[in-house]
Scaffold this motif. Structure first.
Motif, PDB file in Angstrom:
ATOM      1  N   ARG A 119       0.843  -1.203   0.000  1.00 52.09           N
ATOM      2  CA  ARG A 119       0.000   0.000   0.000  1.00 52.09           C
ATOM      3  C   ARG A 119       0.884   1.261   0.000  1.00 52.09           C
ATOM      4  O   ARG A 119       0.609   2.227  -0.696  1.00 52.09           O
ATOM      5  N   SER A 149      -7.994   8.162 -15.226  1.00 60.68           N
ATOM      6  CA  SER A 149      -8.827   6.972 -15.144  1.00 60.68           C
ATOM      7  C   SER A 149      -7.998   5.711 -15.404  1.00 60.68           C
ATOM      8  O   SER A 149      -8.266   4.663 -14.832  1.00 60.68           O
ATOM      9  N   VAL A 152      -6.311   5.048 -12.044  1.00 62.97           N
ATOM     10  CA  VAL A 152      -7.274   4.501 -11.085  1.00 62.97           C
ATOM     11  C   VAL A 152      -7.516   3.030 -11.401  1.00 62.97           C
ATOM     12  O   VAL A 152      -7.519   2.180 -10.503  1.00 62.97           O
ATOM     13  N   GLY A 153      -7.687   2.704 -12.672  1.00 64.63           N
ATOM     14  CA  GLY A 153      -7.884   1.311 -13.068  1.00 64.63           C
ATOM     15  C   GLY A 153      -6.695   0.444 -12.700  1.00 64.63           C
ATOM     16  O   GLY A 153      -6.849  -0.672 -12.195  1.00 64.63           O
ATOM     17  N   PHE A 155      -4.450   0.954 -10.290  1.00 66.27           N
ATOM     18  CA  PHE A 155      -4.361   0.770  -8.843  1.00 66.27           C
ATOM     19  C   PHE A 155      -5.500  -0.093  -8.312  1.00 66.27           C
ATOM     20  O   PHE A 155      -5.311  -0.854  -7.368  1.00 66.27           O
ATOM     21  N   ASP A 156      -6.665  -0.022  -8.938  1.00 67.55           N
ATOM     22  CA  ASP A 156      -7.761  -0.916  -8.540  1.00 67.55           C
ATOM     23  C   ASP A 156      -7.380  -2.369  -8.794  1.00 67.55           C
ATOM     24  O   ASP A 156      -7.641  -3.253  -7.972  1.00 67.55           O
ATOM     25  N   LYS A 157      -6.733  -2.630  -9.941  1.00 64.26           N
ATOM     26  CA  LYS A 157      -6.289  -3.997 -10.246  1.00 64.26           C
ATOM     27  C   LYS A 157      -5.228  -4.463  -9.266  1.00 64.26           C
ATOM     28  O   LYS A 157      -5.237  -5.611  -8.816  1.00 64.26           O
ATOM     29  N   ARG A 159      -4.819  -3.432  -6.167  1.00 66.01           N
ATOM     30  CA  ARG A 159      -5.485  -3.666  -4.881  1.00 66.01           C
ATOM     31  C   ARG A 159      -6.243  -4.995  -4.898  1.00 66.01           C
ATOM     32  O   ARG A 159      -6.210  -5.743  -3.929  1.00 66.01           O
ATOM     33  N   ALA A 160      -6.937  -5.262  -6.019  1.00 68.61           N
ATOM     34  CA  ALA A 160      -7.699  -6.507  -6.118  1.00 68.61           C
ATOM     35  C   ALA A 160      -6.770  -7.713  -6.072  1.00 68.61           C
ATOM     36  O   ALA A 160      -7.077  -8.738  -5.448  1.00 68.61           O
ATOM     37  N   LYS A 161      -5.630  -7.609  -6.737  1.00 72.69           N
ATOM     38  CA  LYS A 161      -4.699  -8.735  -6.794  1.00 72.69           C
ATOM     39  C   LYS A 161      -4.032  -8.989  -5.463  1.00 72.69           C
ATOM     40  O   LYS A 161      -3.812 -10.120  -5.062  1.00 72.69           O
ATOM     41  N   ASP A 164      -6.395  -5.074  -0.184  1.00 74.56           N
ATOM     42  CA  ASP A 164      -6.175  -3.764   0.431  1.00 74.56           C
ATOM     43  C   ASP A 164      -6.401  -3.914   1.919  1.00 74.56           C
ATOM     44  O   ASP A 164      -7.494  -3.756   2.416  1.00 74.56           O
TER      45      ASP A 164
END
Length: 165
Positions: A119, A149, A152-153, A155-157, A159-161, A164
């Motif tokens: 993180r 965007s 953001v995409g 970092f979302d990936k 975090r998902a992997k 978080d």
């Protein structure tokens, strides 16, 4: 140019010479032992000006261009930092500890950073990329909104992997 001490042709020529050398009004006045107003009047009669507006404008433009180049170079450094730190998110990580009763120093290797450290890396990467984009925004690549965007995409990936936590 009062009548008590008329200006000579020789003084006029000297004003022209000194002006051509780049000397200012006050400097010429001091050299010739005349007042600044007299020198201004002589210069005006010769079609000369002490206005430096064009020089100042050019110097300002040069300085602005230099600063823009420095900002662009620093944006590249920030992007390099972001890429280097992003590579560490899944890389093996060495942890160290210094303490205990004997103040021992110890290290241990982990296959990858802890979720908290991941993180922290992601935050560092996001900050470096954000500042890089502010210093040197992309041109005609869809704009900052599209880049934002995409980030953001990304970092979302991540975090998902990695979760978080």
């Amino acid at each position: 140019m009062g009548s008590s001490n008329p200006v000579t042709d020789q003084e006029r020529e000297r004003v022209r010479e000194l002006h051509a050398e780049g000397k200012g009004r006050n400097e010429i006045a001091e050299i010739l032992g005349r007042g600044g107003r007299t020198i201004s009047q002589i210069a005006k009669s010769l079609g000369l000006s002490f206005s430096r507006a064009a020089e100042v404008r050019q110097a300002t433009e040069i300085r602005s261009a230099d600063l823009a180049a420095r900002r662009a170079a620093f944006a590249v450094k920030l992007q390099d930092i972001a890429e280097t730190e992003a590579a560490k998110i899944n890389a093996p990580h060495t942890y160290w500890d210094w303490g205990g009763k004997e103040h021992d120093f110890d290290t241990h290797d982990a296959p990858e950073p802890t979720p908290g450290d991941k993180r922290a890396y992601m935050s560092l990467v996001a900050t470096a990329v954000d500042r890089s984009l502010k210093l040197s925004p992309p041109k005609e690549e869809g704009g900052a909104d599209e880049v934002g965007s995409l980030l953001v995409g990304l970092f979302d990936k991540l975090r998902a992997k990695h979760g978080d936590h």
